[in-house]
Design a protein around this motif. Structure first.
Motif, PDB file in Angstrom:
ATOM      1  N   HIS A  10       0.863  -1.309  -0.078  1.00  0.00           N
ATOM      2  CA  HIS A  10      -0.119   0.091   0.117  1.00  0.00           C
ATOM      3  C   HIS A  10       0.976   1.275  -0.250  1.00  0.00           C
ATOM      4  CE1 HIS A  10      -3.780  -2.106   0.242  1.00  0.00           C
ATOM      5  NE2 HIS A  10      -3.670  -2.618   1.383  1.00  0.00           N
ATOM      6  N   ARG A  13       2.114   1.951  -3.558  1.00  0.00           N
ATOM      7  CA  ARG A  13       0.919   2.215  -4.367  1.00  0.00           C
ATOM      8  C   ARG A  13       0.750   3.781  -4.105  1.00  0.00           C
ATOM      9  NH1 ARG A  13      -4.137  -1.116  -4.538  1.00  0.00           N
ATOM     10  NH2 ARG A  13      -4.737   0.265  -6.264  1.00  0.00           N
ATOM     11  N   ALA A  14       0.631   4.160  -2.776  1.00  0.00           N
ATOM     12  CA  ALA A  14       0.507   5.521  -2.463  1.00  0.00           C
ATOM     13  C   ALA A  14       1.635   6.507  -2.624  1.00  0.00           C
ATOM     14  CB  ALA A  14       0.426   5.696  -0.907  1.00  0.00           C
ATOM     15  N   PHE A  17       0.909   7.099  -6.755  1.00  0.00           N
ATOM     16  CA  PHE A  17      -0.252   7.741  -6.763  1.00  0.00           C
ATOM     17  C   PHE A  17       0.280   9.433  -6.638  1.00  0.00           C
ATOM     18  CE2 PHE A  17      -3.229   4.213  -6.015  1.00  0.00           C
ATOM     19  CZ  PHE A  17      -3.647   4.235  -7.279  1.00  0.00           C
ATOM     20  N   ALA A  18       1.135   9.673  -5.398  1.00  0.00           N
ATOM     21  CA  ALA A  18       1.561  10.755  -4.965  1.00  0.00           C
ATOM     22  C   ALA A  18       2.509  11.349  -6.375  1.00  0.00           C
ATOM     23  CB  ALA A  18       2.362  10.616  -3.985  1.00  0.00           C
ATOM     24  N   ARG A 324     -11.752   6.344  -5.223  1.00  0.00           N
ATOM     25  CA  ARG A 324     -10.653   5.487  -4.500  1.00  0.00           C
ATOM     26  C   ARG A 324     -11.042   4.735  -3.122  1.00  0.00           C
ATOM     27  NH1 ARG A 324      -5.046   6.860  -3.173  1.00  0.00           N
ATOM     28  NH2 ARG A 324      -5.077   4.358  -3.142  1.00  0.00           N
ATOM     29  N   MET A 333      -4.611   5.427   3.908  1.00  0.00           N
ATOM     30  CA  MET A 333      -4.157   5.366   2.637  1.00  0.00           C
ATOM     31  C   MET A 333      -4.022   6.594   2.093  1.00  0.00           C
ATOM     32  SD  MET A 333      -5.503   1.515   1.176  1.00  0.00           S
ATOM     33  CE  MET A 333      -5.162   0.114   2.070  1.00  0.00           C
ATOM     34  N   LEU A 334      -5.245   7.398   2.093  1.00  0.00           N
ATOM     35  CA  LEU A 334      -5.186   8.564   1.409  1.00  0.00           C
ATOM     36  C   LEU A 334      -4.570   9.756   2.067  1.00  0.00           C
ATOM     37  CD1 LEU A 334      -9.104   8.579   0.509  1.00  0.00           C
ATOM     38  CD2 LEU A 334      -7.294   8.746  -1.027  1.00  0.00           C
ATOM     39  N   GLN A 337      -1.113   9.104   1.066  1.00  0.00           N
ATOM     40  CA  GLN A 337      -0.808   9.624  -0.414  1.00  0.00           C
ATOM     41  C   GLN A 337      -0.609  10.862  -0.216  1.00  0.00           C
ATOM     42  OE1 GLN A 337      -3.762   8.740  -3.354  1.00  0.00           O
ATOM     43  NE2 GLN A 337      -3.430  10.437  -4.577  1.00  0.00           N
ATOM     44  N   GLU A 341       2.884  13.197  -1.169  1.00  0.00           N
ATOM     45  CA  GLU A 341       2.870  14.264  -2.240  1.00  0.00           C
ATOM     46  C   GLU A 341       3.547  15.671  -1.703  1.00  0.00           C
ATOM     47  OE1 GLU A 341      -0.773  15.501  -4.258  1.00  0.00           O
ATOM     48  OE2 GLU A 341      -1.411  13.461  -4.072  1.00  0.00           O
TER      49      GLU A 341
END
Length: 419
Positions: A10, A13-14, A17-18, A324, A333-334, A337, A341
């Motif tokens: 995870h 993946r985060a 995405f970031a 998501r 998870m969000l 992410q 970022e």
């Protein structure tokens, strides 16, 4: 409870995405990176300036001599037009040698500025040709890298010999040894008998390695200087831990010798290693205060820019967030992410800031203000500070995204068509 492998998957993946989000919103990213970069640049210079100033302080203490005082004729703190600077005489030297408590060395020196030196077809202007007594290397804490020092006989007979600084040797002789070579100072031939070790120090009079030293009598005779007065004195004391007391005794005796009244200002200036170090510390303190405020303001502004743009970004990316969460993404998870970022942006700002800081640091080094040297500590502090800014100012927008209801997010994005 998920396994370590699942958590790591995870996280990866985060991070992916970031990175995609940072690249997709280029203008927002550029604003944040620039704002953070300015703060990190100032922070970089602060850390390197403090380290460099501390190193330079110890070097100056060693070069000047913790047991020494340097007395200049005239009051250098008063630049009144026509102020006398030739106030030190041979009678002062004899009196100090006989009556100054704790002193074991009192020697005069003088200088002649902007003298053209020539060797073969090479020329250079020497900022100052110094006239000194025997044992220049020991008296001035300046070792020789080649050759020999002046002797008492050299000074007594006004020998046409010289010691040259490292920069003079390189400019006039290149890779050849200067010892045994002849240089012409205003058409006066002098034999180089010694080369002074490299110091690499730049002061108010220019590069100290651009120096030629002659016996005091030689400089006085060949350049037709006043035989009674000279520009400066060098005094060395036993027990350097009592330097403040030694300096006060020196000042009192000189004022008595010069017949100065209680209300009269000194007609001489006394410099010690402590005073020079204090001046450098004052410069360092001013620089640190100015750049510290600049760094703090720039980094806080960068943090607010990051937070505001992330709030806007969360609003603009409701569909992404809703999808998501609908597909199983959890709040943490969000949160991860969006924090990633923020950290990616602030880390990029840190790298930009270190580049800017290095450029500014090199400029300060070339100007001779401070010795700027970069180390791993600077790298760690810059990255750590930028990551902290990213976490502090990115956590609330990240939590806002994590708490968003997926159904509301998708319905809000669909608008009237959804109803």
């Amino acid at each position: 409870m998920p396994s370590v492998a699942v958590v790591w998957r995870h996280v990866v993946r985060a991070a992916g995405f970031a990175t995609e989000a940072v690249w997709a919103y280029k203008l927002r990213s550029a604003f944040v990176v620039t704002a953070i970069g300015l703060g990190i640049a100032a922070l970089t210079v602060i850390v390197t300036a403090i380290d460099g100033a501390e190193r330079r302080t110890m070097e100056i203490m060693d070069m000047f001599g913790p047991d020494a005082a340097f007395i200049l004729g005239g009051d250098i703190q008063s630049n009144a037009l026509g102020k006398r600077t030739n106030t030190l005489s041979w009678s002062d030297v004899h009196a100090l040698r006989q009556s100054l408590p704790g002193a074991y060395l009192v020697v005069p020196m003088r200088g002649q500025g902007n003298v053209t030196a020539r060797a073969g077809n090479r020329n250079m202007v020497i900022p100052v040709v110094v006239g000194a007594t025997e044992g220049y290397s020991d008296v001035w804490n300046w070792p020789l890298s080649e050759g020999r020092d002046f002797t008492e006989e050299d000074v007594a007979r006004g020998a046409k010999i010289a010691l040259v600084g490292d920069a003079v040797a390189e400019e006039l002789f290149g890779d050849r040894s200067p010892v045994g070579q002849v240089i012409y100072l205003k058409d006066i031939p002098v034999l180089v008998v010694g080369k002074l070790a490299y110091r690499g120090f730049t002061g108010g009079g220019g590069n100290i390695d651009e120096r030629v030293v002659l016996p005091l009598t030689t400089l006085t005779q060949r350049f037709n200087l006043d035989r009674q007065y000279f520009r400066a004195l060098r005094v060395k004391f036993h027990e350097p831990e009592y330097m403040p007391t030694h300096v006060e005794n020196l000042r009192s005796l000189l004022r008595h010798l010069h017949r100065l009244g209680p209300d009269d200002a000194d007609d001489f200036s006394i410099l010690t290693a402590d005073e020079i170090i204090g001046f450098i510390s004052m410069l360092k303190g001013g620089l640190v205060a100015f750049l510290g405020v600049t760094a703090a303001v720039a980094m806080v502004v960068g943090g607010f820019v990051l937070a505001n743009l992330f709030y806007i970004g969360v609003t603009e990316r409701t569909t992404e967030i809703g999808l998501r969460k609908a597909l199983g993404a959890t709040g943490w998870m969000l949160t991860m992410q969006f924090l990633m970022e923020a950290i990616i942006l602030t880390t990029a700002g840190a790298l930009l800031g270190m580049g800017l800081g290095m450029g500014l640091g090199q400029a300060l080094t070339r100007l001779g203000i401070l010795d700027i040297q970069f180390s791993g500590k600077v790298f760690c502090i810059a990255l750590g500070s930028s990551a902290l800014i990213g976490v502090i100012f990115g956590i609330r927008p990240a939590r806002m995204a994590a708490r968003m209801d997926p159904v509301s997010a998708l319905r809000r994005d669909a608008g009237p068509a959804a109803s």
